[in-house]
Design an enzyme around this catalytic site. Structure first.
Site, mmCIF file in Angstrom:
data_model
loop_
_atom_site.group_PDB
_atom_site.id
_atom_site.type_symbol
_atom_site.label_atom_id
_atom_site.label_comp_id
_atom_site.label_asym_id
_atom_site.label_seq_id
_atom_site.Cartn_x
_atom_site.Cartn_y
_atom_site.Cartn_z
ATOM 1 C CG HIS A 79 -2.137 -1.176 1.728
ATOM 2 N ND1 HIS A 79 -2.757 -1.599 -0.012
ATOM 3 C CD2 HIS A 79 -2.551 -2.155 1.220
ATOM 4 C CE1 HIS A 79 -3.872 -2.201 0.434
ATOM 5 N NE2 HIS A 79 -3.369 -2.971 1.409
ATOM 6 C CG ASP A 83 -0.331 5.141 0.522
ATOM 7 O OD1 ASP A 83 -1.330 5.253 0.370
ATOM 8 O OD2 ASP A 83 0.089 5.218 1.515
ATOM 9 C CG ASP A 111 -7.922 4.319 -8.534
ATOM 10 O OD1 ASP A 111 -9.166 4.339 -8.210
ATOM 11 O OD2 ASP A 111 -7.361 3.473 -9.446
#
Length: 223
Positions: A79, A83, A111
């Site tokens: 993740h 990010d 997103d």
């Protein structure tokens, strides 16, 4: 005179305290209006500013951007890499809008990103979309390696003759959403149908076929 000086001295710390409290409140309000990961406006603030831009500017492009391969990146690299992709996309979007006075950009969630961009001529839109796609899909660095994501971008113009007199933010977002969805089906890129109106039905205010939507016919079939 001494009493006046004493009163002023006593009020000094109180005034300073209120001043610091005001600074703290302004910072809290600013933080609430910005997405903490991307630094872009949140949806509510974006929509308010976008409506004002549409009212003030004679020609505005509404742009929707959705990353391609984002889940696969999260699954493969973690993740933190996702990010980093969000931050990189936000930076690319901010840079692409630099110089477009009155432009507003936001992270809508996950997103997905949006922007409203005043334009001097419709001919500027393909250049904007092409440059934005190239910037978003360029490699970015994370944890000592270069990573990439794809992007699907759709746009709609407030001066499109098919929406003349009805170029509200929801209508233009729908048109941009359809354009984005169409190009995503072909593998990504950018899409601006120069003269189209929303061609699919709406379900709960969203394009029918999006996850979480269904039509009455679907309900009958499931019955």
């Amino acid at each position: 005179m001494n009493e006046l000086l004493t009163a002023v001295s006593a009020a000094g710390p109180l005034a300073a305290g209120w001043s610091m409290h005001g600074v703290w409140l302004r910072r809290r309000l600013s933080a609430a209006r910005h997405d903490p990961l991307s630094g872009l406006w949140t949806r509510d603030t974006f929509e308010r500013r976008a409506v004002r831009t549409l009212a003030r500017c004679p020609q505005v492009a509404v742009v929707l951007l959705d990353l391609d391969g984002f889940k696969a990146m999260n699954d493969q690299h973690g993740h933190a890499a996702g990010d980093a992709a969000i931050r990189s996309t936000a930076g690319a979007l901010t840079e692409a809008l630099d110089g477009h006075r009155g432009a507003v950009a936001a992270r809508l969630g996950g997103d997905e990103f949006a922007a409203v961009v005043p334009l001097s001529t419709p001919m500027a839109l393909p250049w904007l979309l092409n440059g934005l796609h190239g910037a978003v899909t360029a490699p970015f660095s994370h944890d000592g390696r270069d990573l990439t994501v794809g992007a699907s971008i759709g746009a709609a113009l407030s001066t499109d003759p098919t929406v003349a007199g009805a170029a509200t933010l929801p209508v233009l977002l729908r048109m941009a959403d359809e354009a984005m969805y169409a190009v995503k089906q072909t593998g990504g890129g950018w899409n601006y149908p120069a003269a189209t109106a929303p061609s699919t039905t709406s379900t709960a205010g969203r394009r029918t076929g999006r996850p979480g939507t269904h039509t009455r016919q679907d309900e009958k079939g499931a019955a």
